[in-house]
Design a protein around this motif. Structure first.
Motif, PDB file in Angstrom:
ATOM      1  N   TYR A 376       0.589  -1.774  -0.158  1.00  0.00           N
ATOM      2  CA  TYR A 376      -0.449  -0.216   0.133  1.00  0.00           C
ATOM      3  C   TYR A 376       1.027   1.113   0.340  1.00  0.00           C
ATOM      4  N   HIS A 377       2.321   0.711   0.768  1.00  0.00           N
ATOM      5  CA  HIS A 377       3.187   1.607   0.214  1.00  0.00           C
ATOM      6  C   HIS A 377       3.211   2.763  -1.304  1.00  0.00           C
ATOM      7  N   VAL A 378       3.477   1.310  -2.248  1.00  0.00           N
ATOM      8  CA  VAL A 378       3.576   1.495  -3.748  1.00  0.00           C
ATOM      9  C   VAL A 378       1.807   2.141  -4.200  1.00  0.00           C
ATOM     10  N   ASN A 379       0.836   2.237  -3.850  1.00  0.00           N
ATOM     11  CA  ASN A 379      -0.518   2.458  -3.881  1.00  0.00           C
ATOM     12  C   ASN A 379      -0.953   4.457  -3.582  1.00  0.00           C
ATOM     13  N   LYS A 429       9.515   4.110   3.445  1.00  0.00           N
ATOM     14  CA  LYS A 429       9.137   4.134   4.324  1.00  0.00           C
ATOM     15  C   LYS A 429       8.783   2.875   5.459  1.00  0.00           C
ATOM     16  N   HIS A 430       9.555   1.617   4.890  1.00  0.00           N
ATOM     17  CA  HIS A 430       9.676   0.612   5.107  1.00  0.00           C
ATOM     18  C   HIS A 430      10.279   1.003   6.254  1.00  0.00           C
ATOM     19  N   ALA A 431      11.630   1.511   5.558  1.00  0.00           N
ATOM     20  CA  ALA A 431      13.041   1.222   6.294  1.00  0.00           C
ATOM     21  C   ALA A 431      12.995   2.187   7.769  1.00  0.00           C
ATOM     22  N   ALA A 432      11.757   3.421   7.408  1.00  0.00           N
ATOM     23  CA  ALA A 432      11.320   4.424   8.097  1.00  0.00           C
ATOM     24  C   ALA A 432      10.442   3.620   9.759  1.00  0.00           C
ATOM     25  N   GLY A 433       9.839   2.390   9.530  1.00  0.00           N
ATOM     26  CA  GLY A 433       8.163   1.760   9.605  1.00  0.00           C
ATOM     27  C   GLY A 433       7.203   2.567   9.883  1.00  0.00           C
TER      28      GLY A 433
END
Length: 474
Positions: A376-379, A429-433
């Motif tokens: 959903y980050h991609v979205n 975004k994933h790396a930043a949690g």
């Protein structure tokens, strides 16, 4: 919904509230036609601009304003006509009959030797599915003595089957699909069938993943158990036959397959007609005739209805017929070629990113997910770039149904570029949690939600309907 208390609308949900009059009652004095048309043209022009970019998944299957103008003209000739009055408008019999005949021909009804194929025009995909379940229920009650009917469907089959079973008092048995192929196992379908099963379901293709269930094997299950097999071709019915002709991997799913007893195919999608029409086709007219309704003892006269709907506008029949006759096989084949080629390019863009995984072996419609970060980050990123793709759940994924607007020059290239940036964004975004903002959405209702939020969903739908209460005070 905007930010704030769930279930309550905000100004952002009503962008026209401050620009145009808000009618909470009938106006004392009617407005002029030019004034009304000017308001509607403004709204239509602004809203069309959203999908004209080619960044909208599905929804607008044609996107050709010249074609829309042609359909508007044909619709206008018969818009005021009620097709119930066939004595006054025999054109409805010609138009509806030919729509059905052309659709039957496309589904190879000419190969049927043991029955008389027939069909009907409905109000859309949900209407076709609802009528199919009704036909199977009534036919099974009359010919098989079934009084506790059940229907067996793959989990990926459209929710319209759930709705139809709910409305018609039919038990629904849902069979899981393979998480890798996204296809249903015919053996598991067979295990769910019993003597009260009125029909089983397969999709060609399913909405979520664009994959085609093993229709031939499901046909054998239906024949072995003496039950019906409905093929939901609402999405693929008017494009997959041409994909097959072009040499794409489209296995037979129509009346060539033994055991297939009905097919739904939406004219309002890749048939490029207006919203509000679909076709429901039967191998044997006895199924269609079983769902007729008759009330011969009514004081107003003998009442008979061939379907659930009563009055219908002749304009929809005229526009649908016109679209089919105008395109012909060559026209549909031309557009199918462009759509399949564009879909292949977009799928290749997804596959170029090792983190992303396409679900199953899709056709012109596909879905992709990710095991390394929240898809959903991609979205979220793609939304910022103007893309309106659909989120899915179980697993979280992104869905894209390729239509004619995506075949415009530069759209596929823009998807490639934006997707590359979206993947990089998702990694950060994933790396930043951080959590993603978007979620699975279909039909205007948020998905990816648990049963505790059913009241929230109901509140959203209520706001969609009760605008006179939701709008700010006049």
């Amino acid at each position: 919904m905007g930010a704030g208390e769930p279930g309550h609308a905000h100004m952002g949900d009503f962008p026209y509230a401050e620009r145009f009059p808000v009618n909470r009652t009938l106006p004392e004095q009617g407005r002029g036609r030019d004034d009304i048309l000017a308001e509607l043209r403004t709204m239509a022009t602004e809203e069309d601009a959203f999908w004209e970019t080619g960044k909208c998944s599905g929804t607008m299957y044609c996107g050709d304003h010249e074609h829309y103008a042609f359909l508007n003209e044909t619709f206008g000739l018969f818009a005021h006509v009620n097709v119930l009055q066939r004595d006054m408008c025999p054109s409805a019999t010609k138009l509806e009959g030919e729509i059905i005949a052309m659709a039957l021909d496309l589904m190879h009804a000419g190969t049927v030797e043991d029955a008389t194929p027939a069909g009907m025009v409905t109000s859309g995909g949900t209407g076709s599915i609802l009528h199919a379940v009704l036909a199977y229920r009534e036919h099974a009650a009359k010919h098989r003595g079934i009084d506790r009917p059940n229907l067996v469907k793959p989990e990926t089959a459209h929710p319209a089957f759930d709705k139809a079973c709910h409305l018609l008092g039919v038990e629904l048995r849902t069979v899981p699909v393979d998480p890798v192929t996204t296809l249903v196992d015919p053996a598991e379908v067979a295990a769910a069938v019993d003597e009260q099963t009125i029909a089983i379901v397969g999709s060609a293709c399913n909405y979520g993943y664009g994959t085609i269930d093993p229709i031939a094997e499901l046909g054998l299950v239906a024949l072995e158990h003496g039950t019906g097999l409905h093929v939901d071709g609402c999405l693929g019915g008017f494009i997959l036959p041409f994909g097959e002709q072009l040499g794409y991997d489209v296995p037979p799913f129509d009346f060539r397959v033994p055991g297939v007893t009905s097919i739904s195919a939406d004219t309002h999608k890749y048939g490029y007609a207006f919203k509000g029409t679909s076709t429901l086709l039967f191998r044997d007219k006895a199924y269609r005739d079983a769902q007729y309704f008759q009330l011969v003892g009514w004081s107003g006269g003998k009442y008979m209805s061939p379907g659930i709907d009563g009055s219908r506008s002749g304009g929809l029949l005229a526009a649908t017929w016109a679209s089919m006759v105008h395109h012909g096989r060559d026209g549909y084949l031309h557009h199918a070629r462009e759509i399949f080629e564009t879909a292949d390019r977009m799928k290749a863009a997804v596959r170029s990113h090792p983190e992303l995984r396409i679900m199953g072996s899709p056709t012109f419609c596909f879905s992709f997910t990710c095991d390394e970060f929240d898809i959903y980050h991609v979205n979220d990123f793609l939304r910022e770039r103007g893309w309106r793709l659909n989120g899915q759940q179980y697993p979280n994924a992104i869905h894209l149904a390729v239509t004619r607007p995506q075949t415009q020059p530069g759209v596929a290239e823009q998807f490639e570029a934006d997707l590359a940036e979206a993947v990089a964004y998702a990694r950060r975004k994933h790396a930043a949690g951080e959590e993603a903002v978007s979620s699975a959405i279909y039909g205007g209702v948020a998905g990816g939600l648990t049963t505790e939020v059913e009241e929230f969903i109901a509140a959203v739908m209520t706001d969609m309907l009760d605008t006179q209460q939701s709008l700010p005070p006049a």
